[in-house]
Design a protein around this motif. Structure first.
Motif, PDB file in Angstrom:
ATOM      1  N   VAL A 241       0.876  -1.165   0.000  1.00  0.00           N
ATOM      2  CA  VAL A 241       0.000   0.000   0.000  1.00  0.00           C
ATOM      3  C   VAL A 241       0.914   1.215   0.000  1.00  0.00           C
ATOM      4  O   VAL A 241       1.732   1.386   0.902  1.00  0.00           O
ATOM      5  N   ARG A 242       0.814   2.022  -1.054  1.00  0.00           N
ATOM      6  CA  ARG A 242       1.671   3.205  -1.137  1.00  0.00           C
ATOM      7  C   ARG A 242       0.804   4.465  -1.237  1.00  0.00           C
ATOM      8  O   ARG A 242      -0.066   4.558  -2.108  1.00  0.00           O
ATOM      9  N   MET A 243       1.051   5.394  -0.339  1.00  0.00           N
ATOM     10  CA  MET A 243       0.326   6.656  -0.361  1.00  0.00           C
ATOM     11  C   MET A 243       1.282   7.722  -0.876  1.00  0.00           C
ATOM     12  O   MET A 243       2.293   8.014  -0.220  1.00  0.00           O
ATOM     13  N   GLY A 244       0.977   8.256  -2.023  1.00  0.00           N
ATOM     14  CA  GLY A 244       1.841   9.277  -2.607  1.00  0.00           C
ATOM     15  C   GLY A 244       1.691  10.611  -1.883  1.00  0.00           C
ATOM     16  O   GLY A 244       0.794  10.791  -1.062  1.00  0.00           O
ATOM     17  N   ARG A 245       2.575  11.561  -2.212  1.00  0.00           N
ATOM     18  CA  ARG A 245       2.578  12.849  -1.523  1.00  0.00           C
ATOM     19  C   ARG A 245       1.265  13.600  -1.726  1.00  0.00           C
ATOM     20  O   ARG A 245       0.784  14.293  -0.854  1.00  0.00           O
ATOM     21  N   LYS A 246       0.681  13.431  -2.893  1.00  0.00           N
ATOM     22  CA  LYS A 246      -0.533  14.204  -3.178  1.00  0.00           C
ATOM     23  C   LYS A 246      -1.808  13.459  -2.804  1.00  0.00           C
ATOM     24  O   LYS A 246      -2.907  13.928  -3.048  1.00  0.00           O
ATOM     25  N   ALA A 247      -1.634  12.273  -2.245  1.00  0.00           N
ATOM     26  CA  ALA A 247      -2.813  11.461  -1.904  1.00  0.00           C
ATOM     27  C   ALA A 247      -3.424  11.937  -0.586  1.00  0.00           C
ATOM     28  O   ALA A 247      -3.429  11.232   0.409  1.00  0.00           O
ATOM     29  N   GLU A 248      -3.985  13.149  -0.628  1.00  0.00           N
ATOM     30  CA  GLU A 248      -4.588  13.689   0.602  1.00  0.00           C
ATOM     31  C   GLU A 248      -5.805  12.874   0.995  1.00  0.00           C
ATOM     32  O   GLU A 248      -6.607  12.495   0.151  1.00  0.00           O
ATOM     33  N   ASN A 249      -5.911  12.629   2.294  1.00  0.00           N
ATOM     34  CA  ASN A 249      -7.062  11.890   2.821  1.00  0.00           C
ATOM     35  C   ASN A 249      -7.285  10.533   2.167  1.00  0.00           C
ATOM     36  O   ASN A 249      -8.412  10.052   2.098  1.00  0.00           O
ATOM     37  N   ALA A 250      -6.245   9.946   1.666  1.00  0.00           N
ATOM     38  CA  ALA A 250      -6.402   8.617   1.078  1.00  0.00           C
ATOM     39  C   ALA A 250      -6.599   7.600   2.202  1.00  0.00           C
ATOM     40  O   ALA A 250      -6.142   7.805   3.329  1.00  0.00           O
ATOM     41  N   ARG A 251      -7.310   6.508   1.889  1.00  0.00           N
ATOM     42  CA  ARG A 251      -7.595   5.509   2.913  1.00  0.00           C
ATOM     43  C   ARG A 251      -7.356   4.105   2.376  1.00  0.00           C
ATOM     44  O   ARG A 251      -7.633   3.817   1.210  1.00  0.00           O
ATOM     45  N   ASN A 252      -6.845   3.271   3.239  1.00  0.00           N
ATOM     46  CA  ASN A 252      -6.742   1.854   2.892  1.00  0.00           C
ATOM     47  C   ASN A 252      -7.175   1.029   4.085  1.00  0.00           C
ATOM     48  O   ASN A 252      -6.872   1.334   5.230  1.00  0.00           O
ATOM     49  N   HIS A 253      -7.883  -0.037   3.772  1.00  0.00           N
ATOM     50  CA  HIS A 253      -8.225  -0.990   4.824  1.00  0.00           C
ATOM     51  C   HIS A 253      -7.870  -2.390   4.326  1.00  0.00           C
ATOM     52  O   HIS A 253      -8.319  -2.804   3.267  1.00  0.00           O
ATOM     53  N   THR A 254      -7.030  -3.076   5.067  1.00  0.00           N
ATOM     54  CA  THR A 254      -6.590  -4.409   4.647  1.00  0.00           C
ATOM     55  C   THR A 254      -6.969  -5.437   5.702  1.00  0.00           C
ATOM     56  O   THR A 254      -6.747  -5.222   6.888  1.00  0.00           O
ATOM     57  N   VAL A 255      -7.548  -6.532   5.242  1.00  0.00           N
ATOM     58  CA  VAL A 255      -7.840  -7.661   6.127  1.00  0.00           C
ATOM     59  C   VAL A 255      -7.227  -8.893   5.486  1.00  0.00           C
ATOM     60  O   VAL A 255      -7.484  -9.198   4.321  1.00  0.00           O
TER      61      VAL A 255
ATOM     62  N   THR B  41       2.411 -13.688   5.761  1.00  0.00           N
ATOM     63  CA  THR B  41       1.833 -12.407   5.384  1.00  0.00           C
ATOM     64  C   THR B  41       2.944 -11.373   5.326  1.00  0.00           C
ATOM     65  O   THR B  41       3.677 -11.202   6.295  1.00  0.00           O
ATOM     66  N   VAL B  42       3.097 -10.752   4.167  1.00  0.00           N
ATOM     67  CA  VAL B  42       4.175  -9.781   3.987  1.00  0.00           C
ATOM     68  C   VAL B  42       3.586  -8.457   3.502  1.00  0.00           C
ATOM     69  O   VAL B  42       3.457  -8.230   2.299  1.00  0.00           O
ATOM     70  N   PRO B  43       3.191  -7.597   4.425  1.00  0.00           N
ATOM     71  CA  PRO B  43       2.656  -6.302   3.999  1.00  0.00           C
ATOM     72  C   PRO B  43       3.771  -5.261   3.864  1.00  0.00           C
ATOM     73  O   PRO B  43       4.682  -5.215   4.696  1.00  0.00           O
ATOM     74  N   TYR B  44       3.698  -4.478   2.798  1.00  0.00           N
ATOM     75  CA  TYR B  44       4.636  -3.354   2.645  1.00  0.00           C
ATOM     76  C   TYR B  44       3.795  -2.085   2.684  1.00  0.00           C
ATOM     77  O   TYR B  44       2.803  -1.990   1.954  1.00  0.00           O
ATOM     78  N   ILE B  45       4.176  -1.145   3.542  1.00  0.00           N
ATOM     79  CA  ILE B  45       3.418   0.091   3.615  1.00  0.00           C
ATOM     80  C   ILE B  45       4.373   1.259   3.419  1.00  0.00           C
ATOM     81  O   ILE B  45       5.397   1.345   4.097  1.00  0.00           O
ATOM     82  N   GLU B  46       4.055   2.123   2.456  1.00  0.00           N
ATOM     83  CA  GLU B  46       4.879   3.310   2.212  1.00  0.00           C
ATOM     84  C   GLU B  46       3.962   4.517   2.227  1.00  0.00           C
ATOM     85  O   GLU B  46       3.037   4.601   1.415  1.00  0.00           O
ATOM     86  N   ASN B  47       4.200   5.409   3.145  1.00  0.00           N
ATOM     87  CA  ASN B  47       3.275   6.525   3.282  1.00  0.00           C
ATOM     88  C   ASN B  47       3.991   7.865   3.213  1.00  0.00           C
ATOM     89  O   ASN B  47       4.824   8.181   4.041  1.00  0.00           O
ATOM     90  N   GLN B  48       3.626   8.647   2.197  1.00  0.00           N
ATOM     91  CA  GLN B  48       4.211   9.994   2.081  1.00  0.00           C
ATOM     92  C   GLN B  48       3.153  11.063   2.288  1.00  0.00           C
ATOM     93  O   GLN B  48       3.414  12.245   2.112  1.00  0.00           O
ATOM     94  N   SER B  49       1.952  10.641   2.600  1.00  0.00           N
ATOM     95  CA  SER B  49       0.869  11.605   2.764  1.00  0.00           C
ATOM     96  C   SER B  49       0.550  11.736   4.240  1.00  0.00           C
ATOM     97  O   SER B  49       0.337  10.747   4.914  1.00  0.00           O
ATOM     98  N   ARG B  50       0.491  12.984   4.724  1.00  0.00           N
ATOM     99  CA  ARG B  50       0.293  13.158   6.159  1.00  0.00           C
ATOM    100  C   ARG B  50      -1.143  12.909   6.578  1.00  0.00           C
ATOM    101  O   ARG B  50      -1.435  12.673   7.733  1.00  0.00           O
ATOM    102  N   THR B  51      -2.054  12.971   5.610  1.00  0.00           N
ATOM    103  CA  THR B  51      -3.460  12.826   5.979  1.00  0.00           C
ATOM    104  C   THR B  51      -4.018  11.438   5.647  1.00  0.00           C
ATOM    105  O   THR B  51      -5.203  11.191   5.812  1.00  0.00           O
ATOM    106  N   ALA B  52      -3.170  10.564   5.169  1.00  0.00           N
ATOM    107  CA  ALA B  52      -3.671   9.238   4.766  1.00  0.00           C
ATOM    108  C   ALA B  52      -3.930   8.352   5.990  1.00  0.00           C
ATOM    109  O   ALA B  52      -3.288   8.494   7.022  1.00  0.00           O
ATOM    110  N   LYS B  53      -4.878   7.428   5.836  1.00  0.00           N
ATOM    111  CA  LYS B  53      -5.171   6.466   6.904  1.00  0.00           C
ATOM    112  C   LYS B  53      -4.974   5.053   6.366  1.00  0.00           C
ATOM    113  O   LYS B  53      -5.521   4.708   5.322  1.00  0.00           O
TER     114      LYS B  53
END
Ligand SMILES: Nc1ncnc2c1ncn2[C@@H]1O[C@H](COP(=O)(O)OP(=O)(O)O)[C@@H](O)[C@H]1O
Ligand SMILES: [Mg+2]
Lengths: 489, 247
Positions: A384-398, A412-424
């Motif tokens: 799950v990658r949240m780019g810099r411009k991905a304001e208020n982006a959301r991800n839910h993983t189960v 289970t191998v999750p990779y999370i990269e978050n560059q957006s301060r408002t992402a959840k």
């Protein structure tokens, strides 16, 4: 359409071995074994392709030569000899087919045996069990039949083999082919670009809701042959389409390579629902034979409010290596990934998704159900990658794993990269074992051990099974039971 | 119908049943009472064939066949039904699906035509009405999020639908209020016939006001220490197990 209560009630009670394992004796037109520039030219010439496409293939081939086979996936297999594979095999036919009646009766017979209706008349005449689905049938390297084309053309929907689209809609193909998965993307996609032979092409024009389900059935028949299909779906503004693919192959002692590429392009307010029931031959209980399923699937949600759902039921193949992905570029675009991966005996699956959030308010949902039995290994790998411009982006993983027996594994191998301060980003993962108590409870009501297992596993997968179109749901439920055969006791 | 002779069984290497003798004829209802840990549930699991409950001696004949040779699902299909003390949750499987699958498995075993969705729904609705169970329960996943009372009702519903020949009820009355208790009793009484029998495990004589047993047995420390008619249940309630067992 979601599964009705009734369908849900119709639960796996089937107990049979891999029933698609037959081989059909059909005369084929085959390229010499191995891979070279000449083979690439041969395939292109066979298809009577324009110069630009041959050039593109050759570029991909040369690029591929420089690449190394990836080794990061948690799968284990002997080195593939790419010179020991046939890259082109097509059933022999005299001239261009004018109607379905001209399809080789033996091929029609094969699809009949697989339970896939290629005869429109049957559907129109309301033959029992014939669903209202347009079908493109890909046999080894080529498409042999596509149904309901006229009906679809009336709505402006294009549904045809990609080799035909190259001729009849070159502007569309040229514009979009490789625009989502370029040949430089990865080892197998580069190989696919060089040698792809057929696959389906879909274009849904602006404002059109495709009036029926579209589906492609892939069948590998010839021995030692790789299948490299290429699917391209373009959903223009405000359009909708639901597309299904199914796959089977004969039982053979050798491993066969299947390296497909699927590209989806989704414009403003458009939606694509892409469902897969993958039932390639998994090999025998000792791990002999089976398909290597190395596939690249990616959707580009280019438009605002665009949406894609990938739903997959992966039960077959000796090895599955596949990450249907969503590039959420348009603002408010939505990506969904619903997956069931069942591995039994010595099967290996390394599968998951990539959600690349680029636009504002983009959202993604991942629900992965992994079931391992026998000595199988199953890995969920997701980015799950949240780019810099991905304001208020959301991800839910189960991510839920179910183990049957104590010789199998789930990872289970999750990779999370978050560059957006408002992402959840939310990630939940569970691993459980099928309980003796549940099995006994079912058996005490009269179900055999295998039926009990099938019922419990179907329950475990329910959230995903419900996402499948009706036509596939019942079949998929049965498949769940069949795939787990021999996993108890 | 059921003939248990000197039955011994162990769980996890520990002997729990230490020589049980019990004969149940067609049409009879037997109640088994006894303190916690006496081995009552173990007896019900041994009779229904649960894995891990190892028979170390004795025999059990059911309808002239060696019951201990039969797989659990074959026992179920042959008419043995266990209403569990602690019904099990099966997430994602609707109760209706579960019931239909079970009923059809049993019909298939008997060589009868399987019921389609419509026929099944008709049948199950008759039963829910008889037992005053809300149809809404059919849509929920088996026992998931059910209250204690709902779980027990669900067991009774399953029993009503499967129409077993030998009903084993393991503390079906525990945790039920008086109305629910009556419903459970009603479920058994409706099935009562000269061809059917029941073994009812309970702590309380209360249930036996509604299901009148032909025989009452006291099980303590893996053995039947006393048998009698329904008055034994009243006696037990007055004096407690300790005195009876010691006698
Ligand atoms: N799985 C098990 N492993 C070990 N001991 C057990 C197991 N199940 C039951 N027991 C023991 O067996 C004895 C009888 O239990 P049970 O049959 O449940 O009694 P009751 O139903 O009469 O209360 C108890 O001492 C209990 O602790
Ligand atoms: Mg008990």
């Amino acid at each position: 359409m979601a599964v009705s209560q009734e369908t849900v009630e119709q639960v796996a009670s089937v107990s049979e071995k891999y029933k698609y394992g037959f081989v059909s004796d059909i005369e084929a037109d085959t390229a010499p074994i191995g891979l070279s520039e000449d083979i690439v030219r041969f395939i292109s010439a066979k298809k009577d392709e324009p110069e630009w496409l041959l050039e593109w293939r050759l570029k991909a081939y040369r690029y591929w030569l420089e690449m190394e086979e990836p080794s990061w996936a948690k799968v284990d297999y002997p080195e593939i000899d790419f010179q020991d594979i046939y890259y082109y095999s097509a059933p022999k036919q005299k001239d261009k087919l004018k109607s379905l009646d001209e399809v080789d009766p033996e091929i029609l017979e094969v699809y009949k045996k697989l339970g896939i209706p290629l005869k429109e008349q049957e559907v129109l005449a309301g033959v029992e069990g014939a669903p209202n689905v347009a079908v493109d049938a890909v046999f080894d390297s080529v498409s042999v039949a596509t149904t309901f084309r006229e009906r679809l053309e009336k709505e402006g929907v294009i549904f045809c083999p990609i080799s035909e689209a190259v001729k009849n809609h070159p502007e569309l193909v040229k514009k979009y082919l490789g625009s989502v998965v370029p040949y430089t993307d990865n080892f197998y996609s580069a190989l696919n670009c060089a040698v792809f032979t057929d696959g389906s092409f879909v274009y849904i024009p602006k404002g059109v809701r495709c009036p029926m389900e579209l589906s492609t059935y892939f069948r590998i028949n010839a021995a030692q042959t790789g299948q490299f299909e290429r699917t391209l779906i373009i959903a223009d503004d405000e359009s909708y389409v639901s597309y299904l693919e199914g796959c089977t192959a004969p039982m053979r002692d050798e491993n066969q390579l299947h390296a497909a590429v699927v590209e989806l392009v989704i414009m403003d307010n458009a939606e694509v629902k892409y469902s897969t029931v993958q039932n390639w031959y998994p090999g025998d209980e000792n791990g002999k034979g089976g398909i290597y399923n190395f596939v690249t699937k990616r959707a580009a949600c280019r438009g605002v409010n665009s949406k894609v759902s990938w739903t997959q039921v992966e039960t077959g193949s000796a090895i599955t290596w596949k990450y249907p992905s969503c590039i959420l570029q348009g603002d408010n675009s939505v990506g969904e990934f619903y997956s069931i991966a069942i591995t039994n005996n010595l099967q290996q699956a390394d599968t998951g998704t990539k959600m690349i959030h680029l636009g504002k308010n983009t959202s993604s949902t991942i629900i992965s159900k992994g079931i391992s039995a026998g000595r199988a290994q199953s890995t969920y790998r997701g980015l799950v990658r949240m780019g810099r411009k991905a304001e208020n982006a959301r991800n839910h993983t189960v991510c839920d794993s179910l183990l049957i027996g104590d010789k199998c594994g789930a990872h289970t191998v999750p990779y999370i990269e978050n560059q957006s301060r408002t992402a959840k980003i939310e990630h939940e993962a569970t691993t459980s074992k099928i309980s003796e108590e549940q099995l006994f409870y079912c058996q005490q009501r009269g179900l055999s051990e295998e039926e009990s297992m099938a019922l419990i596993v179907n329950g475990f997968c329910k959230e995903v099974l419900q996402k499948l179109p009706m036509e596939f749901a019942v079949e998929a439920q049965k498949l769940v039971g069949i795939s787990l055969e021999g996993s108890v006791g | 119908m059921l003939e248990i002779k000197d039955l011994r069984a162990e769980v996890g290497g520990k002997e729990i049943l230490k020589g049980i003798n019990l004969t149940i004829n067609s049409g009879e209802i037997h109640a088994v009472m006894g303190p916690n840990g006496a081995g009552k549930s173990t007896l019900s699991y041994v009779l229904s064939g649960r894995h891990g409950y190892e028979v170390t001696g004795g025999s059990v004949m059911y309808d002239g066949q060696n019951l201990l040779d039969m797989d659990p699902d074959v026992r179920a299909c042959s008419g043995i039904f266990l209403a569990f003390q602690y019904p099990v949750e099966i997430p994602g499987v609707a109760s209706a699906t579960f019931l239909k699958t079970a009923l059809n498995a049993q019909r298939k075993f008997r060589g009868e035509e399987e019921l389609d969705a419509m026929q099944f729904l008709k049948l199950v609705r008759e039963k829910t009405k008889e037992l005053d169970i809300k149809d809404d329960m059919l849509k929920r996943a088996v026992n998931v999020g059910f209250s204690g009372g709902e779980k027990k009702r669900n067991e009774v519903l399953q029993m009503a639908l499967l129409e077993p020949k030998l009903m084993l009820l393991d503390e079906t009355d525990s945790g039920l209020d008086i109305d629910a208790l009556k419903v459970a009793a009603e479920g058994v009484n409706r099935l009562r016939s000269p061809e059917r029998s029941a073994l009812i495990i309970t702590h309380y004589q209360r249930l036996l006001d509604y299901i009148v047993p032909d025989f009452v047995h006291v099980l303590a420390d893996g053995k039947i220490v006393k048998s009698g008619d329904k008055s034994l249940a009243l006696e037990l309630e007055e004096k407690g197990y300790a005195e009876i067992s010691a006698a």
